[in-house]
Scaffold this motif. Structure first.
Motif, mmCIF file in Angstrom:
data_model
loop_
_atom_site.group_PDB
_atom_site.id
_atom_site.type_symbol
_atom_site.label_atom_id
_atom_site.label_comp_id
_atom_site.label_asym_id
_atom_site.label_seq_id
_atom_site.Cartn_x
_atom_site.Cartn_y
_atom_site.Cartn_z
ATOM 1 N N LEU A 58 78.704 40.096 14.352
ATOM 2 C CA LEU A 58 78.606 39.983 15.806
ATOM 3 C C LEU A 58 79.806 39.234 16.377
ATOM 4 C CD1 LEU A 58 74.814 39.191 16.260
ATOM 5 C CD2 LEU A 58 76.017 41.273 16.933
ATOM 6 N N ARG A 59 80.250 38.228 15.655
ATOM 7 C CA ARG A 59 81.421 37.489 16.139
ATOM 8 C C ARG A 59 82.656 38.382 16.180
ATOM 9 N NH1 ARG A 59 84.653 32.624 13.421
ATOM 10 N NH2 ARG A 59 86.036 32.236 15.187
ATOM 11 N N VAL A 60 82.808 39.245 15.187
ATOM 12 C CA VAL A 60 83.928 40.191 15.201
ATOM 13 C C VAL A 60 83.854 41.057 16.460
ATOM 14 C CG1 VAL A 60 84.849 42.268 14.107
ATOM 15 C CG2 VAL A 60 84.350 40.262 12.719
ATOM 16 N N ARG A 61 82.683 41.599 16.751
ATOM 17 C CA ARG A 61 82.543 42.488 17.915
ATOM 18 C C ARG A 61 82.846 41.767 19.226
ATOM 19 N NH1 ARG A 61 76.989 46.003 16.811
ATOM 20 N NH2 ARG A 61 77.564 46.801 14.744
ATOM 21 N N PHE A 62 82.234 40.592 19.411
ATOM 22 C CA PHE A 62 82.377 39.894 20.681
ATOM 23 C C PHE A 62 83.765 39.274 20.831
ATOM 24 C CE2 PHE A 62 78.216 39.715 22.830
ATOM 25 C CZ PHE A 62 77.444 40.348 21.896
ATOM 26 N N SER A 63 84.289 38.669 19.764
ATOM 27 C CA SER A 63 85.602 38.026 19.859
ATOM 28 C C SER A 63 86.714 39.050 20.011
ATOM 29 C CB SER A 63 85.846 37.142 18.628
ATOM 30 O OG SER A 63 84.993 36.015 18.644
ATOM 31 N N CYS B 296 89.347 36.574 29.357
ATOM 32 C CA CYS B 296 88.608 37.845 29.333
ATOM 33 C C CYS B 296 87.834 38.115 30.623
ATOM 34 C CB CYS B 296 87.654 37.882 28.138
ATOM 35 S SG CYS B 296 86.180 36.866 28.342
ATOM 36 N N ASN B 297 87.744 37.124 31.527
ATOM 37 C CA ASN B 297 87.101 37.290 32.832
ATOM 38 C C ASN B 297 85.603 37.575 32.759
ATOM 39 O OD1 ASN B 297 89.514 36.890 34.245
ATOM 40 N ND2 ASN B 297 90.075 39.058 34.095
ATOM 41 N N SER B 298 84.958 37.202 31.654
ATOM 42 C CA SER B 298 83.511 37.398 31.554
ATOM 43 C C SER B 298 82.860 36.109 31.044
ATOM 44 C CB SER B 298 83.189 38.552 30.596
ATOM 45 O OG SER B 298 81.780 38.623 30.356
ATOM 46 N N HIS C 21 80.378 32.850 26.689
ATOM 47 C CA HIS C 21 79.203 32.085 26.239
ATOM 48 C C HIS C 21 78.727 32.575 24.883
ATOM 49 C CE1 HIS C 21 75.294 30.142 26.144
ATOM 50 N NE2 HIS C 21 74.725 31.334 26.011
ATOM 51 N N PHE C 22 78.618 33.883 24.727
ATOM 52 C CA PHE C 22 78.149 34.428 23.452
ATOM 53 C C PHE C 22 79.156 34.165 22.331
ATOM 54 C CE2 PHE C 22 75.635 37.476 26.232
ATOM 55 C CZ PHE C 22 74.433 36.821 25.998
ATOM 56 N N CYS C 23 80.441 34.245 22.654
ATOM 57 C CA CYS C 23 81.467 33.919 21.652
ATOM 58 C C CYS C 23 81.333 32.472 21.196
ATOM 59 C CB CYS C 23 82.861 34.156 22.226
ATOM 60 S SG CYS C 23 83.329 35.885 22.399
ATOM 61 N N GLU C 24 81.036 31.587 22.130
ATOM 62 C CA GLU C 24 80.894 30.176 21.808
ATOM 63 C C GLU C 24 79.670 29.930 20.926
ATOM 64 O OE1 GLU C 24 80.619 25.809 24.060
ATOM 65 O OE2 GLU C 24 80.850 27.658 25.226
ATOM 66 N N ASP D 238 79.606 28.525 17.122
ATOM 67 C CA ASP D 238 78.777 27.388 16.701
ATOM 68 C C ASP D 238 78.100 27.677 15.366
ATOM 69 O OD1 ASP D 238 79.368 25.788 18.865
ATOM 70 O OD2 ASP D 238 77.644 26.443 20.046
ATOM 71 N N HIS D 239 77.564 28.889 15.235
ATOM 72 C CA HIS D 239 76.861 29.242 14.003
ATOM 73 C C HIS D 239 77.828 29.392 12.829
ATOM 74 C CE1 HIS D 239 72.662 29.786 15.251
ATOM 75 N NE2 HIS D 239 73.175 30.067 16.443
#
Length: 206
Positions: A39-44, A103-105, A110-113, A117-118
């Motif tokens: 998920l981090r790969v996708r979002f980042s 990224c303007n979102s 927030h989700f990347c952060e 954290d995890h």
């Protein structure tokens, strides 16, 4: 304030609560580590792509400053990694946040952060920081330069590889930590050959 902080940690999956027993550190697993990394790969990657597209000179300056700040810690990490582990995590987080910051979102950030954290939670539990591998430094440099050159493909491909490599290393350390070595058996306590001959024959016949 403490209960409010713990409730926020629980909402982000970093802690759990059990009835009237209170709060506990969230459990870890290889499956969750892989899920977080994917998920981090996708979002980042999404955040970095947008940042490369929309980032201005202030964004570029922020990346350069954070990279310089992180890279200044390399020699100290080589000499005394345990003493500088906390500072390394802080500067590493700041560098990755700078890359994604344009990224303007707000929701994507927030989700990347949360995912970061995890990832950090797993690193801090299983990584001893005895050695930061050379490829980590090199990947940071490639990502920074590609972002500045507006080469979204190279920047995101290297970032994805960087995240997956980190998760693989942590996963290996997790597996090593769960392997409990058997106690050494003395010669006196070792069974005689005549005692094990019968069961060994049965085992071969299965």
């Amino acid at each position: 304030p403490i209960r409010e902080a713990l409730s926020r940690l629980t909402s982000d999956g970093l802690a759990t609560t059990e009835g009237q027993r209170g709060f506990f550190v969230a459990p870890v697993s290889l499956d969750e580590l892989k899920d977080v990394a994917n998920l981090r790969v996708r979002f980042s990657v999404m955040a970095l792509e947008d940042s490369v597209r929309y980032g201005d000179e202030a964004w570029e300056a922020g990346i350069v400053a954070r990279y310089y700040h992180l890279n200044k810690l390399v020699e100290q990490m080589k000499k005394d990694p345990k003493a500088y582990a906390d500072e390394w995590e802080l500067r590493n987080r700041a560098f990755h946040a700078a890359l994604e910051s344009a990224c303007n979102s707000p929701w994507l950030l927030h989700f990347c952060e949360v995912l970061y954290d995890h990832s950090e939670r797993y690193r801090r539990r299983f990584v001893t920081y005895s050695e930061v591998r050379p490829e980590v430094y090199k990947e940071h440099e490639i990502i920074m330069q590609a972002a500045l050159d507006r080469d979204a493909r190279l920047a995101t491909e290297t970032l994805a590889k960087h995240i997956r490599r980190g998760a693989e290393i942590v996963g290996e350390l997790m597996q090593e930590a769960t392997v409990v070595p058997l106690p050494a058996r003395s010669k006196r306590s070792a069974p005689r050959a005549s005692q094990t001959r019968g069961p060994a024959k049965k085992a071969r016949g299965r």
